[in-house]
Design a protein around this motif. Structure first.
Motif, PDB file in Angstrom:
ATOM      1  N   GLY A 113       0.819  -1.213   0.000  1.00  0.00           N
ATOM      2  CA  GLY A 113       0.000   0.000   0.000  1.00  0.00           C
ATOM      3  C   GLY A 113       0.852   1.261   0.000  1.00  0.00           C
ATOM      4  O   GLY A 113       0.537   2.241  -0.673  1.00  0.00           O
ATOM      5  N   PHE A 114       1.954   1.210   0.716  1.00  0.00           N
ATOM      6  CA  PHE A 114       2.833   2.381   0.812  1.00  0.00           C
ATOM      7  C   PHE A 114       3.538   2.649  -0.526  1.00  0.00           C
ATOM      8  O   PHE A 114       3.680   3.805  -0.947  1.00  0.00           O
ATOM      9  CB  PHE A 114       3.854   2.146   1.923  1.00  0.00           C
ATOM     10  CG  PHE A 114       4.699   3.337   2.242  1.00  0.00           C
ATOM     11  CD1 PHE A 114       4.153   4.453   2.855  1.00  0.00           C
ATOM     12  CD2 PHE A 114       6.052   3.356   1.941  1.00  0.00           C
ATOM     13  CE1 PHE A 114       4.936   5.558   3.158  1.00  0.00           C
ATOM     14  CE2 PHE A 114       6.848   4.454   2.244  1.00  0.00           C
ATOM     15  CZ  PHE A 114       6.287   5.553   2.857  1.00  0.00           C
ATOM     16  N   LEU A 115       3.949   1.582  -1.201  1.00  0.00           N
ATOM     17  CA  LEU A 115       4.583   1.752  -2.519  1.00  0.00           C
ATOM     18  C   LEU A 115       3.595   2.387  -3.500  1.00  0.00           C
ATOM     19  O   LEU A 115       3.945   3.266  -4.292  1.00  0.00           O
ATOM     20  CB  LEU A 115       5.057   0.397  -3.066  1.00  0.00           C
ATOM     21  CG  LEU A 115       6.269  -0.228  -2.365  1.00  0.00           C
ATOM     22  CD1 LEU A 115       6.462  -1.680  -2.818  1.00  0.00           C
ATOM     23  CD2 LEU A 115       7.543   0.573  -2.644  1.00  0.00           C
ATOM     24  N   VAL A 116       2.345   1.922  -3.452  1.00  0.00           N
ATOM     25  CA  VAL A 116       1.319   2.475  -4.344  1.00  0.00           C
ATOM     26  C   VAL A 116       1.120   3.967  -4.048  1.00  0.00           C
ATOM     27  O   VAL A 116       1.046   4.793  -4.956  1.00  0.00           O
ATOM     28  CB  VAL A 116      -0.011   1.698  -4.187  1.00  0.00           C
ATOM     29  CG1 VAL A 116      -1.117   2.361  -4.991  1.00  0.00           C
ATOM     30  CG2 VAL A 116       0.160   0.244  -4.636  1.00  0.00           C
ATOM     31  N   LEU A 117       1.067   4.304  -2.765  1.00  0.00           N
ATOM     32  CA  LEU A 117       0.908   5.709  -2.374  1.00  0.00           C
ATOM     33  C   LEU A 117       2.067   6.558  -2.909  1.00  0.00           C
ATOM     34  O   LEU A 117       1.854   7.584  -3.566  1.00  0.00           O
ATOM     35  CB  LEU A 117       0.853   5.825  -0.841  1.00  0.00           C
ATOM     36  CG  LEU A 117       0.919   7.249  -0.287  1.00  0.00           C
ATOM     37  CD1 LEU A 117      -0.388   7.984  -0.525  1.00  0.00           C
ATOM     38  CD2 LEU A 117       1.256   7.248   1.199  1.00  0.00           C
ATOM     39  N   CYS A 118       3.289   6.122  -2.617  1.00  0.00           N
ATOM     40  CA  CYS A 118       4.461   6.919  -3.007  1.00  0.00           C
ATOM     41  C   CYS A 118       4.542   7.065  -4.519  1.00  0.00           C
ATOM     42  O   CYS A 118       4.758   8.161  -5.038  1.00  0.00           O
ATOM     43  CB  CYS A 118       5.746   6.273  -2.469  1.00  0.00           C
ATOM     44  SG  CYS A 118       5.905   6.384  -0.678  1.00  0.00           S
TER      45      CYS A 118
END
Lengths: 526, 73
Positions: free
Chosen positions: A356-361
């Protein structure tokens, strides 16, 4: 509201427009009474802000432009008791930047979702995403309004927007859950990039009362959807705080790291004085011996600009840390293994959190820094039952689809498949090693058992010899010779190295904007 | 007085018991140190409280989910 009627003198009755303007003032004043003095006083006594006070706290003073102040229920019999139809909506500024915002007014029919407030929400959402503004949703609602949503007529007003739940990450979405949240408040939170919750608020598919009726047994609100559940087990909420004000402050802070929309680089900030100092003491933070643990959150704080670290989901999947922060005034996303929890062995929750964090960044043009000290993925029956391999590969797929710069620094261990997930090989743009880096496929003591079938207690001398053999060729020096790492760092140079490499890899050709290949990925991976 | 059960997040063995019964602890204080995956991994206090009971002994194996310490709030 956009015009403060109190500041303008009343139009004398003999002047043109006198009566319609007086009626406008009356209507506005009635709408601003919300659900009535009694309900508002009760909230105040409980220490909870009302929907309009929340806007006042969050938005820059005087910037709120209300949309639909005079909207009310479509049902004539409910019109008198539905000021603004229970959802205060509009546009305003946070730190000087425009946002779209919906603030649920629980004093008006529990802010239940109905035809007209649905139109208001859709308008704010459409304008925000089409015009490049973040969307802020302040959740507190009972769910679908009854009897509006019952029967055939109920069906005919429900689901009329085929794109209501289509998230394309054109702009950041933030939700604060500030009370009972069922129905739309829950759904919008699950589509958001950041969710903060006030302790005591609840978030669930249906209320504890409805759930209790459905399963014929008592259900506790906190068990059903309290902050402990969502910050530690479901992972649907990033963080929980004690007050409305703290929740709104965190929503504001989250947005400070993000651009207004996906075709823009995040805003830059002045570098606080003293930001280069803490890194000088980093050798005291990380034990040289790989048997001893430390807290990666402290390492991130040491590397990043002073007081800039903003951790996401700190209570969920804790063996890996995900945090927004700034380096040299620019937003970066840190992913760091945390040996303090489960030795840093990443479990399925941790995998979901990183994905989820990779998608956000990547969706919002935020470069990624990986700080690696990982003994591997946490193996075991429980993980397999929860689909660990699928979650590991989701993460890997996300990493491969990232188009923002990715820099990986290996502090100590990086074993097995996790070496690749944490950016090893060509899975990041640059790999640097600390001299303590250890890059075997697995811990050499385990490896001796697997490869040769020798246990330490069976033959200590032979075991020691084989451990030494397997420990060869796994050092930082061995990788550097093969150019599998581009640099071996004195740990004290890590901050400057990251600043330099993020600058080297800046997306100059597209003005720092990535390709956003995951903009349509789901908004939760738990 | 509410009780907080502090369980191990990981399977391993109890290497060292750091906390004593009656100790007042704050969130993230180390209560027990386990040996697991060739590392010394702490069991931390999830919130502030007083150590009421320690249910493990040094050298004993411990499984994920086993309650090691009970805190009293």
């Amino acid at each position: 509201m956009s015009v403060d009627a109190k500041e303008r003198p009343l139009t004398p009755a003999t002047e043109p427009f006198a009566e319609p303007l007086a009626e406008l003032d009356r209507q506005r004043a009635r709408a601003l009474q919300m659900g009535g003095a009694e309900k508002l006083a009760k909230r105040k006594a409980e220490g909870t802000l009302n929907a309009r006070e929340r806007l006042d706290h969050l938005l820059d003073a005087g910037t709120f432009k209300e949309s639909g102040l005079l909207a009310r229920s479509a049902r004539p019999e409910a019109r008198a008791k539905t000021p603004a139809d229970g959802k205060v909506a509009g546009f305003g500024k946070i730190d000087g930047r425009w946002v779209g915002i919906v603030s649920n007014d629980f004093t008006v029919m529990g802010a239940s979702s109905a035809a007209i407030n649905g139109k208001k929400m859709k308008h704010i959402k459409d304008v925000s995403t089409q015009r490049g503004m973040p969307l802020v949703f302040l959740g507190e609602s009972t769910g679908a309004r009854m009897p509006d949503r019952m029967g055939a007529i109920g069906r005919s007003i429900l689901g009329q927007d085929r794109y209501e739940y289509r998230r394309m990450r054109e702009t950041p979405w933030v939700t604060a859950q500030l009370g009972d949240c069922y129905g739309s408040s829950t759904w919008y939170a699950c589509m958001a990039d950041y969710v903060v919750m006030r302790k005591g608020a609840t978030m669930a598919v249906a209320s504890s009362r409805v759930t209790s009726l459905a399963i014929s047994q008592p259900v506790d609100k906190e068990d059903l959807g309290g902050w402990k559940l969502h910050t530690a087990i479901s992972g649907l909420v990033d963080v929980a705080v004690d007050t409305d004000q703290q929740a709104l402050d965190l929503a504001k802070k989250f947005l400070s790291y993000l651009p207004s929309h996906s075709n823009q680089a995040p805003p830059t900030y002045p570098v606080p004085e003293g930001s280069d100092e803490p890194i000088k003491d980093i050798l005291k933070l990380v034990p040289e011996s790989r048997t001893q643990v430390y807290d990666m959150r402290r390492v991130i704080k040491t590397i990043a600009d002073k007081d800039s670290v903003f951790e996401l989901k700190p209570g969920f999947g804790r063996a890996v840390v995900t945090a927004l922060a700034r380096l040299d005034g620019r937003t970066v996303g840190f992913i760091g293994n945390n040996p303090m929890f489960k030795g840093g062995a990443v479990d399925p929750d941790g995998c979901a959190k990183v994905t989820g964090f990779l998608v956000l960044c990547d969706s919002f043009n935020i470069p990624i820094v990986m700080l690696v000290d990982v003994p591997g993925f946490l193996i075991g029956i429980e993980g397999e039952r929860r689909g660990a391999p699928g979650k590991i590969i989701n993460w890997m797929n996300a990493l491969a689809l990232c188009t923002v710069p990715k820099i990986s620094v290996i502090l100590r261990k990086s074993y097995g498949q996790a070496y690749l997930n944490m950016g090893g090989g060509r899975n990041s743009d640059e790999v640097a090693l600390w001299p303590t880096a250890d890059l075997g496929f697995m811990d050499p003591r385990t490896g001796v058992n697997v490869v040769y079938g020798i246990r330490e207690e069976d033959d200590p001398a032979l075991f020691k010899q084989k451990v030494e053999e397997l420990s060869r060729d796994t050092s930082a020096w061995d990788l550097a010779v093969l150019y599998e790492a581009q640099e071996v760092l004195d740990p004290r140079d890590t901050r400057q190295y990251l600043i330099d490499m993020i600058e080297v890899h800046r997306l100059r050709m597209t003005n720092c904007v990535g390709e956003h290949l995951m903009r349509t990925w789901p908004t939760s991976f738990g | 007085m509410a009780e907080v059960k502090v369980a191990s997040e990981i399977t391993g063995s109890v290497w060292k018991i750091v906390a004593n019964i009656g100790d007042k602890v704050v969130e993230e204080d180390t209560l027990i140190i386990l040996e697991s995956m060739k590392m010394e991994i702490p069991i931390l206090a999830p919130e502030a409280g007083t150590v009421k009971e320690i249910r493990v002994k040094e050298g004993e194996p411990i499984s994920e989910g086993d309650v090691a310490v009970i805190l009293e709030k």
